[in-house]
Design a protein around this motif. Sequence first.
Motif, PDB file in Angstrom:
ATOM      1  N   GLN A  21      40.013 -30.961  23.638  1.00 24.50           N
ATOM      2  CA  GLN A  21      38.684 -31.066  23.033  1.00 24.50           C
ATOM      3  C   GLN A  21      38.412 -32.452  22.477  1.00 24.50           C
ATOM      4  OE1 GLN A  21      38.807 -27.885  20.170  1.00 24.50           O
ATOM      5  NE2 GLN A  21      38.769 -26.293  21.756  1.00 24.50           N
ATOM      6  N   THR A  22      39.451 -33.134  22.055  1.00 28.14           N
ATOM      7  CA  THR A  22      39.269 -34.457  21.448  1.00 28.14           C
ATOM      8  C   THR A  22      39.573 -35.597  22.419  1.00 28.14           C
ATOM      9  OG1 THR A  22      41.545 -34.386  20.570  1.00 28.14           O
ATOM     10  CG2 THR A  22      39.775 -33.587  19.132  1.00 28.14           C
ATOM     11  N   THR A  23      39.850 -35.251  23.672  1.00 29.24           N
ATOM     12  CA  THR A  23      40.192 -36.270  24.665  1.00 29.24           C
ATOM     13  C   THR A  23      39.337 -36.081  25.911  1.00 29.24           C
ATOM     14  OG1 THR A  23      42.488 -36.122  23.861  1.00 29.24           O
ATOM     15  CG2 THR A  23      42.110 -37.418  25.852  1.00 29.24           C
ATOM     16  N   PRO A  24      38.118 -36.588  25.915  1.00 30.95           N
ATOM     17  CA  PRO A  24      37.266 -36.460  27.104  1.00 30.95           C
ATOM     18  C   PRO A  24      37.920 -37.089  28.324  1.00 30.95           C
ATOM     19  CG  PRO A  24      36.014 -37.281  25.211  1.00 30.95           C
ATOM     20  CD  PRO A  24      37.456 -37.317  24.813  1.00 30.95           C
ATOM     21  N   GLY A  25      37.759 -36.432  29.472  1.00 29.45           N
ATOM     22  CA  GLY A  25      38.303 -36.967  30.711  1.00 29.45           C
ATOM     23  C   GLY A  25      39.793 -36.788  30.874  1.00 29.45           C
ATOM     24  N   LEU A  26      40.392 -35.903  30.088  1.00 28.00           N
ATOM     25  CA  LEU A  26      41.848 -35.711  30.105  1.00 28.00           C
ATOM     26  C   LEU A  26      42.374 -35.389  31.504  1.00 28.00           C
ATOM     27  CD1 LEU A  26      44.600 -35.177  28.622  1.00 28.00           C
ATOM     28  CD2 LEU A  26      43.822 -32.805  28.356  1.00 28.00           C
ATOM     29  N   VAL A  27      43.448 -36.096  31.883  1.00 25.09           N
ATOM     30  CA  VAL A  27      44.200 -35.802  33.111  1.00 25.09           C
ATOM     31  C   VAL A  27      45.617 -35.438  32.686  1.00 25.09           C
ATOM     32  CG1 VAL A  27      45.053 -36.673  35.314  1.00 25.09           C
ATOM     33  CG2 VAL A  27      42.805 -37.407  34.463  1.00 25.09           C
ATOM     34  N   PRO A  28      45.973 -34.154  32.626  1.00 33.00           N
ATOM     35  CA  PRO A  28      47.325 -33.774  32.225  1.00 33.00           C
ATOM     36  C   PRO A  28      48.358 -34.242  33.251  1.00 33.00           C
ATOM     37  CG  PRO A  28      45.818 -31.908  32.048  1.00 33.00           C
ATOM     38  CD  PRO A  28      45.104 -32.977  32.815  1.00 33.00           C
ATOM     39  N   VAL A  29      49.478 -34.743  32.751  1.00 32.08           N
ATOM     40  CA  VAL A  29      50.572 -35.161  33.620  1.00 32.08           C
ATOM     41  C   VAL A  29      51.521 -33.979  33.787  1.00 32.08           C
ATOM     42  CG1 VAL A  29      52.500 -36.743  33.925  1.00 32.08           C
ATOM     43  CG2 VAL A  29      50.358 -37.564  32.912  1.00 32.08           C
ATOM     44  N   VAL A  30      51.751 -33.592  35.043  1.00 36.97           N
ATOM     45  CA  VAL A  30      52.580 -32.422  35.369  1.00 36.97           C
ATOM     46  C   VAL A  30      53.651 -32.912  36.336  1.00 36.97           C
ATOM     47  CG1 VAL A  30      52.562 -30.104  36.363  1.00 36.97           C
ATOM     48  CG2 VAL A  30      50.584 -30.912  35.057  1.00 36.97           C
ATOM     49  N   LYS A  31      54.763 -33.399  35.804  1.00 33.83           N
ATOM     50  CA  LYS A  31      55.757 -34.042  36.665  1.00 33.83           C
ATOM     51  C   LYS A  31      57.176 -33.680  36.244  1.00 33.83           C
ATOM     52  CE  LYS A  31      56.102 -38.361  34.007  1.00 33.83           C
ATOM     53  NZ  LYS A  31      56.013 -39.835  34.062  1.00 33.83           N
ATOM     54  N   GLY A  32      58.131 -34.103  37.067  1.00 34.43           N
ATOM     55  CA  GLY A  32      59.547 -33.917  36.734  1.00 34.43           C
ATOM     56  C   GLY A  32      59.909 -32.457  36.542  1.00 34.43           C
ATOM     57  N   ASN A  33      60.562 -32.190  35.428  1.00 35.58           N
ATOM     58  CA  ASN A  33      60.948 -30.815  35.108  1.00 35.58           C
ATOM     59  C   ASN A  33      59.846 -30.078  34.360  1.00 35.58           C
ATOM     60  OD1 ASN A  33      61.092 -32.099  32.624  1.00 35.58           O
ATOM     61  ND2 ASN A  33      62.975 -31.069  31.985  1.00 35.58           N
ATOM     62  N   GLY A  34      58.629 -30.632  34.376  1.00 35.98           N
ATOM     63  CA  GLY A  34      57.533 -29.987  33.649  1.00 35.98           C
ATOM     64  C   GLY A  34      57.767 -30.036  32.152  1.00 35.98           C
ATOM     65  N   TYR A  35      58.387 -31.150  31.691  1.00 38.58           N
ATOM     66  CA  TYR A  35      58.665 -31.340  30.268  1.00 38.58           C
ATOM     67  C   TYR A  35      59.460 -30.163  29.688  1.00 38.58           C
ATOM     68  CZ  TYR A  35      55.418 -35.191  30.743  1.00 38.58           C
ATOM     69  OH  TYR A  35      54.807 -36.347  31.158  1.00 38.58           O
ATOM     70  N   GLY A  36      60.288 -29.559  30.536  1.00 41.34           N
ATOM     71  CA  GLY A  36      61.129 -28.444  30.123  1.00 41.34           C
ATOM     72  C   GLY A  36      60.477 -27.096  30.303  1.00 41.34           C
ATOM     73  N   LEU A  37      59.155 -27.057  30.418  1.00 36.10           N
ATOM     74  CA  LEU A  37      58.442 -25.783  30.522  1.00 36.10           C
ATOM     75  C   LEU A  37      58.226 -25.345  31.959  1.00 36.10           C
ATOM     76  CD1 LEU A  37      56.671 -27.448  27.907  1.00 36.10           C
ATOM     77  CD2 LEU A  37      56.406 -25.006  27.557  1.00 36.10           C
ATOM     78  N   GLY A  38      58.354 -26.265  32.895  1.00 36.06           N
ATOM     79  CA  GLY A  38      58.128 -25.944  34.299  1.00 36.06           C
ATOM     80  C   GLY A  38      56.756 -26.424  34.757  1.00 36.06           C
ATOM     81  N   ARG A  39      56.701 -27.050  35.919  1.00 37.42           N
ATOM     82  CA  ARG A  39      55.428 -27.586  36.414  1.00 37.42           C
ATOM     83  C   ARG A  39      54.422 -26.490  36.712  1.00 37.42           C
ATOM     84  NH1 ARG A  39      58.838 -30.559  39.833  1.00 37.42           N
ATOM     85  NH2 ARG A  39      57.848 -29.670  41.693  1.00 37.42           N
ATOM     86  N   ASP A  40      54.888 -25.316  37.159  1.00 36.45           N
ATOM     87  CA  ASP A  40      53.957 -24.227  37.443  1.00 36.45           C
ATOM     88  C   ASP A  40      53.255 -23.754  36.173  1.00 36.45           C
ATOM     89  OD1 ASP A  40      56.386 -23.256  36.447  1.00 36.45           O
ATOM     90  OD2 ASP A  40      56.274 -21.378  37.577  1.00 36.45           O
ATOM     91  N   VAL A  41      54.005 -23.686  35.074  1.00 39.82           N
ATOM     92  CA  VAL A  41      53.403 -23.283  33.787  1.00 39.82           C
ATOM     93  C   VAL A  41      52.353 -24.301  33.356  1.00 39.82           C
ATOM     94  CG1 VAL A  41      53.869 -22.920  31.323  1.00 39.82           C
ATOM     95  CG2 VAL A  41      55.433 -21.978  33.036  1.00 39.82           C
ATOM     96  N   LEU A  42      52.690 -25.587  33.465  1.00 37.58           N
ATOM     97  CA  LEU A  42      51.768 -26.634  33.032  1.00 37.58           C
ATOM     98  C   LEU A  42      50.514 -26.664  33.903  1.00 37.58           C
ATOM     99  CD1 LEU A  42      54.153 -29.591  32.145  1.00 37.58           C
ATOM    100  CD2 LEU A  42      53.562 -27.539  30.835  1.00 37.58           C
ATOM    101  N   ALA A  43      50.669 -26.457  35.204  1.00 35.95           N
ATOM    102  CA  ALA A  43      49.504 -26.430  36.088  1.00 35.95           C
ATOM    103  C   ALA A  43      48.565 -25.291  35.716  1.00 35.95           C
ATOM    104  CB  ALA A  43      49.950 -26.301  37.541  1.00 35.95           C
ATOM    105  N   SER A  44      49.138 -24.144  35.382  1.00 34.00           N
ATOM    106  CA  SER A  44      48.320 -23.004  34.957  1.00 34.00           C
ATOM    107  C   SER A  44      47.578 -23.305  33.663  1.00 34.00           C
ATOM    108  CB  SER A  44      49.216 -21.769  34.784  1.00 34.00           C
ATOM    109  OG  SER A  44      48.475 -20.680  34.269  1.00 34.00           O
ATOM    110  N   GLU A  45      48.266 -23.950  32.717  1.00 35.07           N
ATOM    111  CA  GLU A  45      47.623 -24.281  31.449  1.00 35.07           C
ATOM    112  C   GLU A  45      46.522 -25.332  31.649  1.00 35.07           C
ATOM    113  OE1 GLU A  45      48.095 -22.677  28.634  1.00 35.07           O
ATOM    114  OE2 GLU A  45      49.646 -21.426  29.566  1.00 35.07           O
ATOM    115  N   ALA A  46      46.742 -26.277  32.558  1.00 33.06           N
ATOM    116  CA  ALA A  46      45.711 -27.279  32.847  1.00 33.06           C
ATOM    117  C   ALA A  46      44.457 -26.624  33.401  1.00 33.06           C
ATOM    118  CB  ALA A  46      46.251 -28.319  33.832  1.00 33.06           C
ATOM    119  N   THR A  47      44.648 -25.576  34.208  1.00 35.78           N
ATOM    120  CA  THR A  47      43.506 -24.819  34.722  1.00 35.78           C
ATOM    121  C   THR A  47      42.754 -24.152  33.585  1.00 35.78           C
ATOM    122  OG1 THR A  47      44.647 -24.407  36.822  1.00 35.78           O
ATOM    123  CG2 THR A  47      42.817 -22.944  36.255  1.00 35.78           C
ATOM    124  N   THR A  48      43.492 -23.531  32.673  1.00 37.14           N
ATOM    125  CA  THR A  48      42.872 -22.868  31.524  1.00 37.14           C
ATOM    126  C   THR A  48      42.100 -23.858  30.664  1.00 37.14           C
ATOM    127  OG1 THR A  48      44.643 -21.215  31.486  1.00 37.14           O
ATOM    128  CG2 THR A  48      43.345 -21.464  29.480  1.00 37.14           C
TER     129      THR A  48
END
Length: 345
Positions: A21-48
């Motif tokens: 909400q405070t970062t217009p134009g946000l592009v989430p980085v989803v790489k490597g080990n997904g910051y420990g959470l997994g890239r699939d989880v992060l991709a889903s959250e980016a969609t949300t």
Amino acid sequence: MTFELVVDAPRWRAHLAQVAQTTPGLVPVVKGNGYGLGRDVLASEATTLGCDTIAVGTYDEVPSALADFAGDVMVLSPWRPFLPGTDVDDSRVIHTLGRVEDVAALAALRPDARIVLEGETSMSRHGLDRHQLAAAVAALGGLRLEGFAIHLPMAGANLAEAESWAAALETSQVETDRLFVSHLVPHELATLRERRPQLQIRPRIGTSLWLGDLGALDVRATVLDVHHLSRGERVGYRQRPVPRDGYLLIIAGGTSHGIGLEAPRAAAGVLARGKTVAKGGLEAAGLSLSPFTVAGRQRWFIEPPHMQASMVLLPASVPPPAVGEQVKAAVRFTTAAFDRVVLEG
């Protein structure tokens, strides 16, 4: 055997929403080990979060990103004609180009590809210098220019360098008003937007987005066995004698989980260097502090961690946890691999 990450999902998602909400134009980085959470989880959250673009690190990560995310996928590593996977033919992929010869090569191979040009910042990792911009533009051919990108250092203030590139972009022949930036803190982003209102600033953010509220992330390791030890008793692969009476804890989590693996860090200042020297001396003597906390304190490895479990020494004065109990662990999330990631709540 369980070495797991338990996420307080409502708290974590509240942080993600606040950043979005405070970062217009946000592009989430989803790489490597997904910051420990997994890239699939992060991709889903980016969609949300409603993001239209995510950034991955390499071309090996592109197929899963395309499957897990419906929007555009930007590849942070520069396109090279000799790398496998770079021939991906999908209109949602945005390639990064940082050499004039690569611009020409991709224009010949896939003239309708979507690309961003990257400038070489003080990172000195990849990118075009200012004198190469005209040649890069001349080589574009039919390539679809989606923007210009700069990847800045993580140390120090980056606003001046970002402004310098913004000015160069406006006076160059690069026909785009979209600037993708990495490693600008919120106040630097706000200032850059104020000073360059004609540019669309697209911040690419990973660590401060996904790991910005570490209190929402709880690493737990299961105690698999507990053995009483007497001083001098030999244990483990290396059969080292135990220095004192106590308990040997066999805890889930080893090198395959990232336990005992550490990325090098620069020691800044006398105190930091002193700590590095002291740590090195302890490790040379066979003593290394584990990431596992028992009864409120981190405990010592009795020998280097095994592939899937660790051997940890607990003093006799501390009541040992029961087999099956879980203990806390401190990890570097970008090198951690968990048996399970559980989103609670």
